[in-house]
Design a protein around this motif. Structure first.
Motif, PDB file in Angstrom:
ATOM      1  N   SER A   1       1.526   6.679  -6.946  1.00 20.41           N
ATOM      2  CA  SER A   1       0.566   7.728  -7.287  1.00 20.41           C
ATOM      3  C   SER A   1       1.205   9.110  -7.238  1.00 20.41           C
ATOM      4  O   SER A   1       0.902   9.969  -8.074  1.00 20.41           O
ATOM      5  CB  SER A   1      -0.632   7.675  -6.346  1.00 20.41           C
ATOM      6  OG  SER A   1      -1.382   6.517  -6.577  1.00 20.41           O
TER       7      SER A   1
ATOM      8  N   ILE B   1       0.835  -1.206   0.000  1.00 23.93           N
ATOM      9  CA  ILE B   1       0.000   0.000   0.000  1.00 23.93           C
ATOM     10  C   ILE B   1       0.870   1.257   0.000  1.00 23.93           C
ATOM     11  O   ILE B   1       0.597   2.216  -0.727  1.00 23.93           O
ATOM     12  CB  ILE B   1      -0.953  -0.017   1.208  1.00 23.93           C
ATOM     13  CG1 ILE B   1      -2.002  -1.102   1.027  1.00 23.93           C
ATOM     14  CG2 ILE B   1      -1.618   1.344   1.398  1.00 23.93           C
ATOM     15  CD1 ILE B   1      -2.851  -1.346   2.254  1.00 23.93           C
ATOM     16  N   MET B   2       1.931   1.259   0.782  1.00 21.91           N
ATOM     17  CA  MET B   2       2.813   2.421   0.825  1.00 21.91           C
ATOM     18  C   MET B   2       3.506   2.635  -0.518  1.00 21.91           C
ATOM     19  O   MET B   2       3.664   3.773  -0.977  1.00 21.91           O
ATOM     20  CB  MET B   2       3.863   2.254   1.925  1.00 21.91           C
ATOM     21  CG  MET B   2       3.309   2.331   3.314  1.00 21.91           C
ATOM     22  SD  MET B   2       2.632   3.959   3.614  1.00 21.91           S
ATOM     23  CE  MET B   2       0.989   3.545   4.089  1.00 21.91           C
TER      24      MET B   2
ATOM     25  N   GLY C   1       1.100   4.162  -2.908  1.00 19.78           N
ATOM     26  CA  GLY C   1       0.969   5.594  -2.636  1.00 19.78           C
ATOM     27  C   GLY C   1       2.101   6.395  -3.252  1.00 19.78           C
ATOM     28  O   GLY C   1       1.889   7.472  -3.824  1.00 19.78           O
TER      29      GLY C   1
ATOM     30  N   THR D   1      -7.211   7.068  -1.713  1.00 19.21           N
ATOM     31  CA  THR D   1      -7.067   5.628  -1.952  1.00 19.21           C
ATOM     32  C   THR D   1      -6.141   4.985  -0.920  1.00 19.21           C
ATOM     33  O   THR D   1      -6.438   3.900  -0.406  1.00 19.21           O
ATOM     34  CB  THR D   1      -6.536   5.374  -3.371  1.00 19.21           C
ATOM     35  OG1 THR D   1      -7.415   5.997  -4.305  1.00 19.21           O
ATOM     36  CG2 THR D   1      -6.446   3.895  -3.661  1.00 19.21           C
ATOM     37  N   THR D   2      -5.043   5.654  -0.606  1.00 21.52           N
ATOM     38  CA  THR D   2      -4.122   5.102   0.390  1.00 21.52           C
ATOM     39  C   THR D   2      -4.787   5.014   1.761  1.00 21.52           C
ATOM     40  O   THR D   2      -4.650   4.005   2.457  1.00 21.52           O
ATOM     41  CB  THR D   2      -2.849   5.960   0.460  1.00 21.52           C
ATOM     42  OG1 THR D   2      -2.258   6.027  -0.846  1.00 21.52           O
ATOM     43  CG2 THR D   2      -1.854   5.375   1.432  1.00 21.52           C
TER      44      THR D   2
ATOM     45  N   ALA E   1      -3.077   9.270  -4.333  1.00 20.64           N
ATOM     46  CA  ALA E   1      -2.151   9.145  -3.206  1.00 20.64           C
ATOM     47  C   ALA E   1      -2.830   9.394  -1.873  1.00 20.64           C
ATOM     48  O   ALA E   1      -2.442   8.813  -0.867  1.00 20.64           O
ATOM     49  CB  ALA E   1      -0.992  10.120  -3.384  1.00 20.64           C
TER      50      ALA E   1
ATOM     51  N   LEU F   1      -5.561   1.543   3.758  1.00 17.48           N
ATOM     52  CA  LEU F   1      -5.051   1.349   5.118  1.00 17.48           C
ATOM     53  C   LEU F   1      -6.185   1.045   6.090  1.00 17.48           C
ATOM     54  O   LEU F   1      -6.029   0.222   6.997  1.00 17.48           O
ATOM     55  CB  LEU F   1      -4.274   2.579   5.575  1.00 17.48           C
ATOM     56  CG  LEU F   1      -2.902   2.770   4.946  1.00 17.48           C
ATOM     57  CD1 LEU F   1      -2.317   4.119   5.349  1.00 17.48           C
ATOM     58  CD2 LEU F   1      -1.972   1.641   5.331  1.00 17.48           C
TER      59      LEU F   1
END
Length: 74
Positions: free
Chosen positions: A34, A27-28, A31, A61-62, A58, A66
Motif C-alpha cells: 500500500s 499483513i506486513m 502494508g 487496513t493494516t 497502509a 492486525l
C-alpha cells in the motif's frame, strides 16, 4: 526508470504476500504494498488518491488486519 522499479516492487510484494504461510508476514507485506502504491499515485500526480491510499490502505487496513489476527488462534 523509477516507475519501472516501483512496478517491480509492487509485483514482488504481491507475489510474496500470496505465497507467505505466516499471516503476520503477509499483513506486513500488504502494508508495504500500500505504501508503494501511494508512491505510484504520487508519481502519477494524483496526490489526493495517494493520501487516501496511504491513510486507508497502509494505515487503517493494516491495523484492522492486525487486530483481527490478534483475536484468532494460531
Amino acid at each position: 526508470m523509477i516507475d519501472f522499479i516501483l512496478l517491480i516492487f509492487l509485483v514482488v510484494c504481491a507475489i510474496t504476500a500470496i505465497r507467505m504461510k505466516d499471516l503476520l508476514s503477509s499483513i506486513m507485506i500488504l502494508g508495504a504494498y500500500s505504501l508503494i502504491m501511494a508512491v505510484v499515485w504520487t508519481r502519477l500526480n494524483a496526490v489526493d488518491v495517494a493520501f487516501t491510499e496511504a491513510s486507508v490502505g497502509a494505515g487503517i487496513t493494516t491495523v484492522l488486519l492486525l487486530a483481527a489476527l490478534s483475536r484468532t488462534r494460531r
